[in-house]
Design an enzyme around this catalytic site. Structure first.
Site, short mmCIF file in Angstrom:
data_model
loop_
_atom_site.label_atom_id
_atom_site.label_comp_id
_atom_site.label_asym_id
_atom_site.label_seq_id
_atom_site.Cartn_x
_atom_site.Cartn_y
_atom_site.Cartn_z
N LEU A 45 0.81 -1.22 0.00
CA LEU A 45 0.00 0.00 0.00
C LEU A 45 0.84 1.27 0.00
O LEU A 45 0.39 2.31 -0.45
CB LEU A 45 -0.93 0.01 1.23
N GLY A 48 7.87 4.26 3.05
CA GLY A 48 8.35 5.52 3.61
C GLY A 48 8.71 5.41 5.06
O GLY A 48 8.23 4.53 5.79
N ASN A 49 9.60 6.32 5.51
CA ASN A 49 10.00 6.41 6.91
C ASN A 49 10.48 5.08 7.49
O ASN A 49 10.15 4.70 8.60
CB ASN A 49 8.85 6.95 7.76
N GLY A 50 11.26 4.37 6.68
CA GLY A 50 11.89 3.14 7.18
C GLY A 50 10.97 1.95 7.24
O GLY A 50 11.31 0.94 7.89
N GLY A 51 9.84 1.99 6.57
CA GLY A 51 8.91 0.87 6.65
C GLY A 51 8.03 0.74 5.44
O GLY A 51 8.12 1.51 4.47
N VAL A 53 3.85 -0.53 4.28
CA VAL A 53 2.49 -0.91 4.67
C VAL A 53 1.94 -1.86 3.61
O VAL A 53 1.98 -1.56 2.41
CB VAL A 53 1.58 0.31 4.83
N LYS A 68 1.56 -2.72 8.96
CA LYS A 68 2.65 -1.74 8.88
C LYS A 68 3.90 -2.36 9.48
O LYS A 68 3.92 -2.73 10.66
CB LYS A 68 2.25 -0.47 9.65
N ASP A 161 0.24 16.10 13.07
CA ASP A 161 0.49 15.87 11.65
C ASP A 161 -0.82 15.56 10.91
O ASP A 161 -0.87 14.67 10.07
CB ASP A 161 1.49 14.72 11.45
#
Length: 307
Positions: A45, A48-51, A53, A68, A161
């Site tokens: 899906l 980003g940010n080290g992972g 989904v 995730k 955020d």
């Protein structure tokens, strides 16, 4: 379909920081002896940010979830953010906040969070894929987000955020707040919350320039500013502080947010809609309405009758 990464055994019951929000005791996460090998990957899906989904399906029940996975070699700051997100998600109990079902920790250090799957993606992707947000639709969207924020703020949680990409939606137009990686758990009512985290495009003036707009401000009002920009963006079809197609940079955003006039709706909208946006985007954070107050605003309070 490929299995989610390796088949290593996982352990549950992660040790979390001692300070925890005072969520209701009924808000718990399942802790059965489950492993990610019980789920099969349907598609990726997002990254980003080290992972990553994934959309996954439980092999026996065929129930669909979002998984995730944050990799062990990701940035240490990202690791701290995921533990913060876990702390919030495993205790949140609101139909307007994405539900966390289970949390896994693999021996190699990877962390996986099994969450409910929202089949229409995010409000951002929904909009970019041709979804239309009328004034009536946005009244309902705003009411749902505000219900989520009202729940979080009542439990001393500031999201920090709020933006279209962090708001999940399904085909029934049910909207849920997600992505708590940069959220702050307020230990005391007057805790400061003016660090430069979150997406700067949606930051309030006092977050960008606390010296001019007041240090140690009421952080909850920053979420309301972000909500106002989000609703305005969905209606206009582009980020409202910049011209359509303009690429943002830090200096341009700071000038627009801190020194420019608050963005406004075009002609032709209802007085209730215009008033709602003005109540969210007052540059004086002390004059911004709270989530609870906005739920009683005519724009939101009459949204159910407009559908």
């Amino acid at each position: 379909m490929a299995l989610v990464r390796d088949r290593g055994q996982l352990k549950l019951g992660l040790r979390l920081p001692e300070r925890r929000p005072r969520f209701p005791p009924t808000a718990t996460t399942t802790t059965t002896t489950t492993t990610t090998t019980e789920y099969e990957t349907v598609q990726v899906l997002g990254h980003g940010n080290g992972g990553t989904v994934y959309k996954v399906v439980h092999k026996k029940t065929l129930d669909v979830f979002a998984l995730k996975v944050v990799h062990a070699d990701s940035d240490p700051m990202m690791r701290r953010q995921i533990f913060r997100e876990m702390e919030i998600l495993r205790r949140a109990d609101s139909p307007f906040v994405v539900k966390c079902h289970e949390i896994f920790e693999k021996p190699d250090g990877d962390i996986a969070i099994l969450m409910e799957y929202m089949d229409a993606g995010t409000l951002d992707s929904f909009s970019k894929n041709g979804g239309v947000f009328t004034e009536q639709t946005l009244a309902n969207v705003a009411r749902q987000i505000l219900n989520g924020l009202n729940y979080l703020h009542a439990h001393k949680i500031i999201h920090r955020d709020i933006k279209p990409a962090n708001l999940l939606v399904n085909k029934n137009m049910e909207v849920k707040i997600a992505d708590f990686g940069v959220s702050k758990i307020m230990c005391r009512t007057l805790d400061a919350c003016n660090s430069y985290v979150g997406t700067c495009a949606y930051m309030s003036p006092e977050r960008f320039d606390p010296d001019s707009y007041g240090a140690n401000y009421n952080g909850y009002s920053g979420d309301i500013w972000s909500l106002g920009l989000t609703i305005l963006e969905l209606y206009m079809g582009h980020f409202p502080l910049l011209a359509s197609g303009q690429k943002p940079d830090w200096a341009t955003l700071m000038c627009a947010i801190c020194f420019g006039e608050p963005p406004s709706l075009p002609e032709g909208v209802s007085d209730e809609f215009r008033s709602f946006i003005e109540c969210c985007l007052d540059k004086d954070s002390g004059k911004r309405w709270t989530a609870s107050q906005l739920l009683s605003h005519p724009f939101c309070s009459s949204s159910s009758s407009r559908q």
